[in-house]
Design a protein around this motif. Structure first.
Motif, PDB file in Angstrom:
ATOM      1  N   VAL A   1      -3.911  11.842   2.482  1.00 53.61           N
ATOM      2  CA  VAL A   1      -4.329  12.266   1.147  1.00 53.61           C
ATOM      3  C   VAL A   1      -4.023  13.752   1.008  1.00 53.61           C
ATOM      4  N   HIS A   2      -3.309  14.112  -0.077  1.00 56.10           N
ATOM      5  CA  HIS A   2      -2.845  15.486  -0.257  1.00 56.10           C
ATOM      6  C   HIS A   2      -3.466  16.072  -1.529  1.00 56.10           C
ATOM      7  N   PRO A   3      -4.480  16.937  -1.384  1.00 55.07           N
ATOM      8  CA  PRO A   3      -5.156  17.490  -2.563  1.00 55.07           C
ATOM      9  C   PRO A   3      -4.507  18.767  -3.060  1.00 55.07           C
ATOM     10  N   MET A   4      -4.639  19.012  -4.340  1.00 52.24           N
ATOM     11  CA  MET A   4      -4.214  20.263  -4.947  1.00 52.24           C
ATOM     12  C   MET A   4      -5.179  20.592  -6.085  1.00 52.24           C
ATOM     13  N   PRO A   5      -5.302  21.861  -6.457  1.00 46.03           N
ATOM     14  CA  PRO A   5      -6.353  22.246  -7.401  1.00 46.03           C
ATOM     15  C   PRO A   5      -5.943  22.130  -8.859  1.00 46.03           C
ATOM     16  N   GLY A   6      -6.970  21.962  -9.713  1.00 38.16           N
ATOM     17  CA  GLY A   6      -6.829  22.071 -11.155  1.00 38.16           C
ATOM     18  C   GLY A   6      -7.738  23.169 -11.668  1.00 38.16           C
ATOM     19  N   ASN A   7      -7.804  23.310 -12.969  1.00 40.66           N
ATOM     20  CA  ASN A   7      -8.559  24.432 -13.526  1.00 40.66           C
ATOM     21  C   ASN A   7     -10.068  24.308 -13.342  1.00 40.66           C
ATOM     22  N   HIS A   8     -10.573  23.127 -13.028  1.00 42.42           N
ATOM     23  CA  HIS A   8     -12.005  22.972 -12.738  1.00 42.42           C
ATOM     24  C   HIS A   8     -12.331  23.227 -11.262  1.00 42.42           C
ATOM     25  N   ASP A   9     -11.316  23.389 -10.440  1.00 39.95           N
ATOM     26  CA  ASP A   9     -11.527  23.439  -8.997  1.00 39.95           C
ATOM     27  C   ASP A   9     -11.710  24.863  -8.480  1.00 39.95           C
ATOM     28  N   ASP A  10     -12.315  24.953  -7.301  1.00 38.72           N
ATOM     29  CA  ASP A  10     -12.434  26.198  -6.554  1.00 38.72           C
ATOM     30  C   ASP A  10     -11.580  26.066  -5.292  1.00 38.72           C
ATOM     31  N   ARG A  11     -10.602  26.938  -5.144  1.00 39.15           N
ATOM     32  CA  ARG A  11      -9.663  26.805  -4.034  1.00 39.15           C
ATOM     33  C   ARG A  11     -10.361  26.831  -2.679  1.00 39.15           C
ATOM     34  N   ASP A  12     -11.278  27.772  -2.484  1.00 39.77           N
ATOM     35  CA  ASP A  12     -11.887  27.917  -1.163  1.00 39.77           C
ATOM     36  C   ASP A  12     -12.816  26.758  -0.837  1.00 39.77           C
ATOM     37  N   ALA A  13     -13.581  26.284  -1.821  1.00 39.03           N
ATOM     38  CA  ALA A  13     -14.445  25.126  -1.580  1.00 39.03           C
ATOM     39  C   ALA A  13     -13.606  23.891  -1.266  1.00 39.03           C
ATOM     40  N   MET A  14     -12.455  23.770  -1.923  1.00 37.96           N
ATOM     41  CA  MET A  14     -11.567  22.652  -1.633  1.00 37.96           C
ATOM     42  C   MET A  14     -10.995  22.773  -0.223  1.00 37.96           C
TER      43      MET A  14
ATOM     44  N   ARG B   1       0.826  -1.202   0.000  1.00 40.95           N
ATOM     45  CA  ARG B   1       0.000   0.000   0.000  1.00 40.95           C
ATOM     46  C   ARG B   1       0.865   1.260   0.000  1.00 40.95           C
ATOM     47  N   PRO B   2       0.440   2.291  -0.732  1.00 39.69           N
ATOM     48  CA  PRO B   2       1.204   3.541  -0.752  1.00 39.69           C
ATOM     49  C   PRO B   2       1.291   4.185   0.628  1.00 39.69           C
ATOM     50  N   ASP B   3       2.337   4.985   0.798  1.00 38.25           N
ATOM     51  CA  ASP B   3       2.498   5.749   2.040  1.00 38.25           C
ATOM     52  C   ASP B   3       1.607   6.981   2.054  1.00 38.25           C
ATOM     53  N   ALA B   4       1.245   7.474   0.866  1.00 36.61           N
ATOM     54  CA  ALA B   4       0.395   8.662   0.760  1.00 36.61           C
ATOM     55  C   ALA B   4      -0.216   8.685  -0.631  1.00 36.61           C
ATOM     56  N   VAL B   5      -1.249   9.512  -0.777  1.00 34.46           N
ATOM     57  CA  VAL B   5      -1.912   9.724  -2.065  1.00 34.46           C
ATOM     58  C   VAL B   5      -1.912  11.218  -2.350  1.00 34.46           C
ATOM     59  N   VAL B   6      -1.508  11.594  -3.568  1.00 35.54           N
ATOM     60  CA  VAL B   6      -1.600  12.982  -3.992  1.00 35.54           C
ATOM     61  C   VAL B   6      -2.678  13.075  -5.074  1.00 35.54           C
ATOM     62  N   LEU B   7      -3.504  14.103  -4.973  1.00 38.23           N
ATOM     63  CA  LEU B   7      -4.600  14.335  -5.919  1.00 38.23           C
ATOM     64  C   LEU B   7      -4.227  15.547  -6.766  1.00 38.23           C
ATOM     65  N   THR B   8      -3.909  15.324  -8.060  1.00 40.92           N
ATOM     66  CA  THR B   8      -3.340  16.405  -8.851  1.00 40.92           C
ATOM     67  C   THR B   8      -4.384  17.153  -9.688  1.00 40.92           C
ATOM     68  N   GLY B   9      -5.464  17.545  -9.040  1.00 38.74           N
ATOM     69  CA  GLY B   9      -6.350  18.533  -9.622  1.00 38.74           C
ATOM     70  C   GLY B   9      -7.517  18.012 -10.430  1.00 38.74           C
ATOM     71  N   ASP B  10      -8.431  18.963 -10.732  1.00 37.68           N
ATOM     72  CA  ASP B  10      -9.717  18.679 -11.351  1.00 37.68           C
ATOM     73  C   ASP B  10     -10.436  17.591 -10.562  1.00 37.68           C
ATOM     74  N   LEU B  11     -10.506  17.816  -9.269  1.00 36.30           N
ATOM     75  CA  LEU B  11     -11.151  16.869  -8.365  1.00 36.30           C
ATOM     76  C   LEU B  11     -12.659  16.992  -8.460  1.00 36.30           C
ATOM     77  N   ALA B  12     -13.137  18.219  -8.603  1.00 34.78           N
ATOM     78  CA  ALA B  12     -14.553  18.491  -8.841  1.00 34.78           C
ATOM     79  C   ALA B  12     -14.715  18.969 -10.276  1.00 34.78           C
ATOM     80  N   ASP B  13     -15.933  18.879 -10.799  1.00 27.82           N
ATOM     81  CA  ASP B  13     -16.157  19.297 -12.176  1.00 27.82           C
ATOM     82  C   ASP B  13     -16.499  20.777 -12.270  1.00 27.82           C
ATOM     83  N   THR B  14     -17.252  21.280 -11.286  1.00 23.62           N
ATOM     84  CA  THR B  14     -17.638  22.693 -11.324  1.00 23.62           C
ATOM     85  C   THR B  14     -17.266  23.439 -10.050  1.00 23.62           C
ATOM     86  N   GLY B  15     -16.550  22.806  -9.133  1.00 27.08           N
ATOM     87  CA  GLY B  15     -16.068  23.483  -7.943  1.00 27.08           C
ATOM     88  C   GLY B  15     -17.115  23.737  -6.877  1.00 27.08           C
TER      89      GLY B  15
END
Length: 269
Positions: A76-89, A43-57
């Motif tokens: 779990v380490h999230p980061m935003p993509g162009n579909h994401d809203d920083r504050d909602a995340m 099993r991984p030690d961590a998971v990184v989420l490289t953006g566009d996690l939500a479709d409309t933020g």
């Protein structure tokens, strides 16, 4: 050795009523990705989420995302993509110590330690735009962050890949003017990999002498049309994710894993 899994371009989407349908494609696909990740022998030690996690933020999309990721026992380490809203995340991941308390709409970027490897999560988003960029302030942050731990093997994560992909639809939404980013990466020898999302398929390139990769989407893959102007389309190719291995000596290997419960068919000598 550190094992870091990468999930990307999940696109959890709320319907017209503002709720997320649990039978929707993105939800079912993320469930399958989480199940596949948990079935790995190591099993991984961590998971990184490289953006566009939500479709409309929307907050409802992040709330459902957070719940779907809850079976994962590792960080779990999230980061935003162009579909994401920083504050909602930020609101949905308020339990993440590196995210909590940041000022509204400031770039969502941070560094964490994962089993002897440093993971530096960059924010390449330009609110309201599909393309990405890192302005002078973000580049200065990256430079200072890398300078703070020069002896630790480091993975730098972005949403937008800083190298050309060759698919017109993706390159039209590229990382604009990546030269400053590349110059910083080139000056910090501890960076062993640059990893990105956005492309909805696995790819491998080079940036400042470092291997750089993009991750398959947990949902839909983009059609590999390298002609010009090319066709923008999604395909029925399997969804997937990436697994990055970083040795104590700083050697890095990346595997692309199709989603599904693939068991050994036979033992081989």
């Amino acid at each position: 050795m550190a094992i870091i899994a990468q999930l990307s371009d999940v696109h959890i989407a709320a319907g017209r009523g503002g709720a997320v349908d649990d039978d929707s494609g993105p939800v079912r696909s993320l469930r399958a990705a989480v199940s596949s990740l948990l079935s790995l022998p190591a099993r991984p030690d961590a998971v990184v989420l490289t953006g566009d996690l939500a479709d409309t933020g929307l907050p409802a999309e992040y709330a459902r995302l957070h719940a779907l990721l809850s079976p994962l026992p590792m960080a779990v380490h999230p980061m935003p993509g162009n579909h994401d809203d920083r504050d909602a995340m930020r609101a949905a991941f308020a339990d993440h110590p590196a995210i909590a308390g940041a000022a509204p709409q400031t770039p969502l970027q941070y560094a964490v330690d994962v089993a002897g490897t440093r993971l530096v999560c960059c924010d390449t988003t330009v609110p309201g735009s599909p393309y990405g960029a890192m302005d002078a302030d973000r580049l200065a942050w990256l430079d200072a962050t890398l300078a703070a731990a020069t002896d630790t093997p480091t993975i730098v994560a972005t949403h937008h890949p800083p190298y050309p992909i060759g698919i017109r639809f993706v390159d039209d939404m590229r990382f604009l003017e990546p030269e400053g980013f590349a110059e910083i990466i080139g000056r910090h020898g501890q960076v062993v990999r640059v990893i990105s999302g956005h492309v909805h398929r696995g790819s491998v390139g080079m940036l400042a002498g470092r291997v750089s990769t993009t991750c398959p989407s947990t949902y839909r893959q983009l059609y590999l049309d390298l002609t010009r102007p090319g066709r923008a389309a999604v395909t029925g190719e399997p969804a997937g994710f990436a697994v990055h291995l970083i040795s104590d000596a700083g050697d890095a290997t990346t595997h692309f894993v199709p989603t599904g419960n693939y068991r050994p068919l036979m033992d081989v000598e």
